[in-house]
Design an enzyme around this catalytic site. Structure first.
Site, PDB file in Angstrom:
ATOM      1  N   HIS A  75       0.827  -1.205   0.000  1.00  0.00           N
ATOM      2  CA  HIS A  75       0.000   0.000   0.000  1.00  0.00           C
ATOM      3  C   HIS A  75       0.864   1.258   0.000  1.00  0.00           C
ATOM      4  CE1 HIS A  75      -3.291   2.734   0.841  1.00  0.00           C
ATOM      5  NE2 HIS A  75      -4.090   1.732   0.492  1.00  0.00           N
ATOM      6  N   HIS A  76       0.390   2.260  -0.733  1.00  0.00           N
ATOM      7  CA  HIS A  76       1.120   3.515  -0.835  1.00  0.00           C
ATOM      8  C   HIS A  76       1.251   4.202   0.529  1.00  0.00           C
ATOM      9  CE1 HIS A  76       3.014   6.759  -2.799  1.00  0.00           C
ATOM     10  NE2 HIS A  76       2.438   6.632  -3.961  1.00  0.00           N
TER      11      HIS A  76
END
Lengths: 486, 486
Positions: B135-136
């Site tokens: 996930h960013h």
């Protein structure tokens, strides 16, 4: 373009990131004996040549002026809906169930018609699998099964010439399939059903409620109510990850047990679930003193074969507080017999209103927070009658169909079973995180059946369990480290 | 447990059902010549024996009192994070890219640490693939690449003894890897960056803005602004389905072109993107008269190797309105040279403030709806320097690493490329529905390179393109029916 019904809309509205509301099913097939090694690839290529798509497979949700509509998809993109997959070696059933657990956890893209079918090759025993998912806003679990069954035939040769499942136009009635009862509805389905049926209530209905109240006050041994289910680990919030477990048990074995006590196959299935849950929860140190209560959908469908959510609900005491297997089975049977006797006195509309009304005391108690130790019910157990004869799809013999239904906050496990002529196929879907190692329930179901056979016939059953996996699964030992997926 | 930064929180907050905000990458490996047929299975089993998990792979988001925190996962469930997959026959690159497109489209479950790695076997040419997503909110694309690179070695034998990627503790500095620039941030990253950097603005910064204003009024040919990008089909809302396309081009060919015009490999890459987008949009009848503008992230990281979002942005005119390939390349080079000259005058903090400030006119124009025909920029094109020598992972030679970044509403395409010693690996990620047949851009990129070679050297390039797929892909003809995935 047509308007979504309130129930269909509700399934789209209440769906959340951690709680997808599609139904699915894993279907196993045995290819013909003379199948080429690339049989699955050839089949995938043949299905990909499909150029048509029939309702409801072309339905895409669309919002306009705040209302939901079904659009007909104009640029149908088959590659988005039909996916060919392969299992990694060694291609055991555990790899298949892990794969189905993952794909069942993922949401359908609402920019496309809300279904997807996976054709899965690579099982070490040469069988092929299909996993099918479709949004509950489109059809319920049984209707989904019906849809797929329409692309099958009792005749192997004929089945080879039948079109892809998504090409077959759905008619309102198709008596030849005889898959009667719808399966699962979520809490929104209940509420919508309540609203619809409240207006149909009649003096008969009020009389039935008074009857239930009298039985409740008299402590009728077979009346299960929505205020008695002990809240347990099944009744928690869920995460977005699912675990799917599936196994078949011979119809003959279950039927023999049922006949011995003058009960039904459904009674035996529920008692097996009770026995298995008792053992599973006890292993985790989480077995409540009171018995678990299951919501058991009952078909009130008339014989005209119309589709729709024509469902009523019975509440069944699963006897998880009873150690003796036969005593547990008699309790379940008594409960279901009581329900049937009561239900026979009502018309379908009365029955639906009654079904919802019996859940209300528990629902209100929960909503008002009056009794945190109890909940409306612990889980939903659906029994769907399947085909009564061997069936074929694209030349392959049907060898098991395992439903993967919906898991929601407060109900982290769903058990749905399909009874066919020679096997009863159990499909268990659970929140992966909330319920550790739910695949152990498969062994416990078998143990529960063996215990019944032992107690009723004096000898342990000789027949080995018919499991998708050929070898017995290795017994998972308890550890602080969660087990690998099946 | 520690608090999420505002940017990390933003990535979790703005994520939507149709817009997952994880970054990913497809990495290809060539197993050793003496690899057993079940090499991939053995590798999977070895990785599954992993018993440790190091930060950030153990980080699970958790909300308390309305704030986001990172919890350390106590019951690490490796089977949730490491998945072994197989391609169905025939195991071409198109099957691999279709699989990556699907798994990249699915959300990560927030009840677990926000990453997953797939080991994929079954490619017909014997290579194996790893697809990694994270996930960013945990790391940006480059940091993710860095993390994975830490489990690789320039020495094949040494690589066999290295631990699984998730076991390796991340240090703040790791100069040996030398993967300098971070990649992509979304609009929230921009805003947070703005807030953080506004306070760092100085008179120098104001002078720079005045400089830009003067150049703008003087119609400087190489100044690209955030009010000039023509809104086109790239700048639409997206659906939840992605299409991933990937291809490698020889570094030597791109470098030869760059040297001929005294430019950089990055200039050539941007000009190739410009040429390919011109052809792609023209084929769809959607080529704007004005040139597309790309946001090009530029590293402002100091040499101390710290991680984090130390990024600035250049705006690059892609020359999509210019027919002549060399003229287009010179325009791109002029634009990037102008940016570099300007950026050299600023400190990192000034540069970051300037980067955001230059996007503001376009962002405000868009938010106020003043000019519906233009948008801030058309897409993000990131260039990440990769390893400069052959690298090995678990005994396999690295043979390509293709980033799969983030697609958001208003930017339906992202191009990220990694330049290695012998190949430049392009990874294109797009909304499957908004941008039809985006895989055609791979052919157009090759054509754009060939056109440059032809114009600058007088002869078409002799070297065949180095593509993951061995055979040339069949040319997709235009039809009303969308093409199959890759």
């Amino acid at each position: 373009m047509h308007r979504l019904s309130p129930i269909d809309s509700a399934f789209l509205l209440v769906e959340q990131r951690h709680m997808p509301l599609h139904v699915g099913g894993l279907i196993l097939f045995r290819p013909p004996a003379d199948a080429a090694p690339d049989f699955a690839s050839q089949l995938a290529n043949r299905l990909r040549e499909s150029r048509r798509v029939a309702p409801p497979f072309d339905r895409r949700p669309h919002t306009r002026f705040g209302f939901g509509f079904w659009d007909s998809e104009q640029e149908f993109d088959l590659a988005q809906h039909f996916v060919h997959l392969a299992l990694p070696r060694p291609g055991r059933i555990r790899e298949l169930l892990a794969m189905v657990s993952r794909v069942h956890s993922a949401h359908l893209d609402r920019a496309y018609p809300l279904w997807r079918m996976y054709l899965i090759e690579g099982l070490e025993d040469g069988r092929i699998a299909a996993y099918f998912k479709i949004h509950h806003a489109v059809v319920d679990g049984v209707a989904a099964l019906r849809l797929f069954m329409k692309s099958m035939s009792p005749d192997r040769e004929q089945s080879k010439t039948m079109p892809a499942p998504w090409e077959i136009q759905t008619r309102r009635s198709d008596a030849t399939l005889a898959v009667p009862a719808p399966a699962v509805v979520g809490p929104m389905g209940l509420l919508a059903s309540l609203a619809r049926n409240a207006v149909k209530a009649t003096p008969t209905f009020v009389r039935q409620l008074r009857h239930t109240w009298d039985d409740y006050r008299a402590h009728h041994p077979y009346l299960a109510t929505s205020v008695q289910a002990p809240r347990c680990i099944l009744n928690q919030s869920v995460t977005a990850s699912r675990r799917f477990a599936a196994q078949s048990y011979p119809t003959a074995r279950m039927r023999a047990v049922a006949q011995k006590i003058d009960g039904t196959l459904n009674d035996v299935a529920l008692a097996m679930c009770g026995g298995a849950l008792r053992r599973y929860l006890a292993d985790l140190g989480a077995l409540p003193d009171e018995s678990l209560v299951a919501i058991v959908p009952v078909s009130v469908r008339q014989d005209d074969g119309t589709t729709g959510n024509e469902i009523a609900f019975a509440l069944a005491n699963l006897g998880t507080n009873v150690a003796d297997p036969v005593e547990r089975l008699r309790l379940v049977k008594g409960c279901m017999d009581y329900n049937k006797a009561r239900f026979r006195e009502m018309s379908p509309a009365q029955l639906q209103a009654y079904s919802v009304a019996q859940l209300l005391p528990g629902a209100l108690t929960w909503l008002l927070g009056l009794d945190p130790k109890h909940f409306v019910a612990n889980l939903v157990i659906s029994h769907v009658p399947g085909p009564r004869q061997p069936m074929y799809w694209q030349g392959c013999e049907l060898d098991g169909m395992y439903p993967a239904s919906v898991v929601v906050d407060t109900m982290a496990l769903n058990i749905t079973l399909i009874s066919r002529h020679d096997a009863v196929d159990f499909g268990l879907i659970a929140c992966r995180r909330t319920l550790p190692s739910v695949q152990r329930l498969l062994d416990h179901l078998e143990t529960a059946l063996v215990e019944l056979e032992h107690a009723l016939f004096g000898t342990p059953a000789r027949a080995a369990p018919r499991r998708p996996e050929k070898s017995r699964p290795r017994r998972m030992h308890r550890s602080s480290r969660p087990a690998a997926p099946l």
